[in-house]
Structure formats: C-alpha cells, structure tokens
Design an enzyme around this catalytic site. Structure first.
Site, PDB file in Angstrom:
ATOM      1  N   PRO A 132       0.798  -1.222   0.000  1.00  0.00           N
ATOM      2  CA  PRO A 132       0.000   0.000   0.000  1.00  0.00           C
ATOM      3  C   PRO A 132       0.837   1.281   0.000  1.00  0.00           C
ATOM      4  CG  PRO A 132      -0.976  -1.604   1.480  1.00  0.00           C
ATOM      5  CD  PRO A 132       0.331  -2.193   1.010  1.00  0.00           C
ATOM      6  N   GLY A 135       5.002   1.125  -3.838  1.00  0.00           N
ATOM      7  CA  GLY A 135       4.802   0.656  -5.204  1.00  0.00           C
ATOM      8  C   GLY A 135       6.083   0.888  -5.985  1.00  0.00           C
ATOM      9  N   SER A 136       6.189   2.082  -6.575  1.00  0.00           N
ATOM     10  CA  SER A 136       7.418   2.431  -7.284  1.00  0.00           C
ATOM     11  C   SER A 136       8.598   2.563  -6.320  1.00  0.00           C
ATOM     12  CB  SER A 136       7.223   3.748  -8.040  1.00  0.00           C
ATOM     13  OG  SER A 136       6.208   3.624  -9.025  1.00  0.00           O
ATOM     14  N   THR A 164      -1.362 -10.047  -8.799  1.00  0.00           N
ATOM     15  CA  THR A 164      -2.079 -10.879  -9.754  1.00  0.00           C
ATOM     16  C   THR A 164      -2.170 -12.295  -9.196  1.00  0.00           C
ATOM     17  OG1 THR A 164      -1.328  -9.568 -11.638  1.00  0.00           O
ATOM     18  CG2 THR A 164      -2.065 -11.803 -12.106  1.00  0.00           C
ATOM     19  N   ARG A 267      10.171  -7.232 -17.872  1.00  0.00           N
ATOM     20  CA  ARG A 267       9.704  -6.018 -18.541  1.00  0.00           C
ATOM     21  C   ARG A 267       9.512  -6.182 -20.045  1.00  0.00           C
ATOM     22  NH1 ARG A 267      12.885  -1.892 -14.526  1.00  0.00           N
ATOM     23  NH2 ARG A 267      11.093  -1.533 -13.155  1.00  0.00           N
ATOM     24  N   GLU A 388       4.316  -3.112 -13.013  1.00  0.00           N
ATOM     25  CA  GLU A 388       5.726  -3.493 -13.175  1.00  0.00           C
ATOM     26  C   GLU A 388       6.600  -2.297 -13.533  1.00  0.00           C
ATOM     27  OE1 GLU A 388       7.046  -7.211 -14.598  1.00  0.00           O
ATOM     28  OE2 GLU A 388       5.010  -7.920 -14.907  1.00  0.00           O
TER      29      GLU A 388
END
Length: 408
Positions: A132, A135-136, A164, A267, A388
């Site tokens: 939460p 992220g980045s 996922t 990626r 991602e």
C-alpha cells in the site's frame, strides 16, 4: 550465441499460428463475458492447459528459446486475443520468473511445477512485491521476514497489494525486508507453499481494465515458512547482504534487490503484452475503416483516418522491435547497458495507450460502446503504463542508466 534476427524460424511460426488460432477461437469469443463477470476464467485456463499452452513445459520451451523470441512472440498472440484473459493465462509466469531469477536449481525444480499444476488440476501462482505504501518506491517496503534460527524458519508479516492471482494462488512468491538498514538492498524473496497458515486474501480490486484477471491484497500474519523457502538460500543471502553493507560504507549502491531482478527479466514480456493489445486494436480499426462508408466512400479514403492508421502500424512495429531486441539481449546474456528492457516496456506501453485511443476515435460512437472490442482494449491498455514500473519510473531508470547514476 544466437544472432539477432527479425525472422521467425519455421518452428516458431508454427507455434505462433497455433497460439493465434487458440486466441481467435477460444479467447476472443469469451473475452467480453469474463470482462463483465470480473472473475478468473478458469474454463479458459483449463482449455489452455489441456492443449499444453498453460504448462511448465510450454513456458520453459519459450523461455529457453535461444533466440529470445519465444516468450514475446507467444505473449503477443495471447494478448492479441484479450488482455484480461491473457494475464490470467500468463500471470503465473511472473512468479516463475521470480524463482528463475533468484532460486536454486532445486527450488526451480520443486516449486515451478506446483505453480501450474496439470490439465486435470490447474493451479496459478502469484508474485507479491507492491505494498500500500511501496509501489514504485521499493525502498519503502514494510513486509518483514525474520529468521527463527532455532526452528530454521522465516516469519513473514505484512500486507502486499496489486498481486495478480493474490490469495487464489497455489504458490505465492513474496518479497520481504530482511535488513531494514539496507533499504531496497535488504530485500529477499520467499516461497509461501500451498495452505500455509497465516496467509489470506485481503481486498479484491474492481478494476478499470484487465477485469478477467484476479488482482487482490495478500495479508501475511506470522506466516512461517521453512528455511529452504528462501530463494537462493541463506548462505547466498548472507553473502549478498555483507557485500551490500560494504558497498554502503564505501558509498556504492550498485547491488540489485530481489524484486528488481524479477522486473528486469519480465519487462520485455510486459512490452509484448502491450504490443498484442495495440495490434488487436489497430486491426479492428483498419477493418472498420475499410468497410465503414461516409459521404459515399470508405472512411480510410480520408487522409485524416489513413494517416492515423499509418502511424499506428509504424509505432506497433517499432515497439515490437524494441521488445524483441531486449528479449534477445536477455536470452543471450547481454547486459542492458542503456536500460533496453525498460525502453521496450516504456515505448510499447505508451504505444498501446495511444493506439487503442486512436482505434476508439476511428470507430467513433461505435468505439465508445461495449458492442465493439476496442472499448475494452482501450481500458485494458491503461495498465501497461502502470504495473511493473510506471512509465515515469521507466524513464527514471533509463535516465539514470545513461548518466551512470545508481538505480535504487
């Protein structure tokens, strides 16, 4: 070492055509239904497993293709069918890459088969990195893994998000902090086996796009996993942490963390997903432009429409070139000296958003309705510039690589 080529060999073409047939005959007819249901399309995954598409053997064949083109070629075709169903089929691959990037041969042989199951008992896997508040900014990760030496167990506590297959997976790969003082260099990856006490699904997200793919929080409360579930093993971890501490003292920070190793490898595959979605939208728009008449002629005869389609096709081909180059480099062991993996993901993602938006515009009012698939494709494409690594993060990685600055 395989030379870089843009020409698929006969075997690759055969696989491509086989996958395209599956995407056209099985995925596409079911895409709208599962998008509306917002549920994991288990029957489609089961069908893919029966045909050998959703399997460890197929994934390994494509992953170890010496040209590096197996995974991007397969991914593009599946996502040409539909992005949400495609991610349900291909999403396990991210967890598999996490094990391949960080695990021992024994761990690879033990856990990856359990991620897929078999045609009679299909399983999925989840890679859990984002949080939460992280992220980045992976350095802000709070999920902790503490080693209980007396029992040779790791105890995991924290909450993961945007996972996922999170909570419904047979195997979860979890990135956690083992040394908070080292920031992102103090992370490690862990296997959480099936039915492990303390792991539960949190919130399931209702999403703008890729709605046939399950995305949820994963809550870890005193989750105990055996010592052998640390990917790479404790000796390797201790060595890596020691090097990171020495580098930190010397002012250097060029040590990869567990999540970054996985994302670097995946990626280009995300770029291939974006290419598949963009190609699908372009083909829909092209066919519509050739058959839709206004003022007594097909709208493709209008320069404004024709030039858009020309740009769309050019950008898609350019994106594929970048994806295939990065995939070939990764397969042949060439380093991403100029962040070529991030370049491929960045450009392909931006192209997918632009091309799908143009497709909606070309279809006009029809493109804005759910009667035509470009509406769904446009929603799906939004994710590629986010997950991602956002486009902004990709640009940061590329810029820092070119300047020689450390990537944190």
């Amino acid at each position: 070492m395989a030379e870089f080529t843009m020409e698929l060999n006969d075997e690759q073409k055969e696989v491509r055509d086989w996958l395209h047939g599956f995407a056209a005959e099985v995925i596409r007819p079911a895409a709208a239904e599962w998008d509306e249901r917002e549920e994991t399309p288990w029957p489609i995954i089961q069908e893919a497993a029966k045909l050998g598409i959703y399997s460890l053997d197929f994934y390994a064949q494509q992953f170890f293709d010496p040209t590096g083109l197996g995974i991007p070629m397969a991914t593009e075709e599946i996502f040409w069918g539909d992005a949400g169903i495609g991610l349900s089929i291909m999403g396990t691959g991210l967890a598999a890459v996490g094990v391949l990037a960080n695990g021992t041969e024994e761990q690879i042989g033990t856990w990856i088969p359990q991620m897929y199951g078999d045609a009679n008992d299909v399983k999925v896997a989840a890679f859990c990195s984002s949080e939460p508040d992280a992220g980045s900014d992976v350095a802000a990760m709070r999920t902790r893994a503490v080693y209980d030496e007396a029992k040779d167990e790791w105890v995991l506590n924290g909450t993961k998000t945007w996972a996922t297959n999170g909570g419904i997976a047979n195997v979860h790969v979890v990135v956690a902090v083992v040394d908070p003082e080292l920031g992102s260099k103090g992370h490690a990856s862990f296997i959480v086996p099936p039915h492990t006490t303390g792991l539960s699904q949190g919130q399931k997200f209702k999403k703008h796009g890729i709605r046939a793919s399950h995305t949820a929080e994963v809550v870890l409360e005193d989750v105990r996993v055996p010592g052998h579930c640390l990917l790479g093993g404790k000796d390797k971890l201790d060595e890596r942490l020691a090097r990171a501490r020495e580098r930190a003292k010397a002012g250097g920070e060029r040590v990869k963390n567990a999540a970054m190793a996985t994302f670097e490898a995946s990626r280009p595959a995300v770029g291939a997903m974006a290419v598949g979605t963009a190609r699908a939208a372009y083909e829909e728009a092209l066919e519509y432009a050739k058959t839709r008449t206004q003022f007594g002629r097909p709208i493709i005869d209008n320069q404004g429409v024709a030039f858009q389609l020309a740009d769309m096709r050019t950008q898609i081909d350019a994106a594929r070139l970048l994806v295939w180059r990065a995939s070939w480099m990764a397969s042949t062991g060439k380093k991403f000296e100029s962040a070529e993996g991030s370049m491929s993901k960045l450009y392909a993602s931006e192209v997918a958003k632009k091309v799908t938006a143009q497709a909606v515009q070309i279809l006009g009012g029809n493109g804005f309705t759910r009667e035509y698939p470009v509406e769904r494709m446009h929603r799906d494409a939004a994710i590629y510039t986010i997950f991602e690594g956002t486009s902004e993060i990709q640009r940061l990685v590329i810029a820092r690589t070119l300047s020689g600055m450390p990537i944190r």
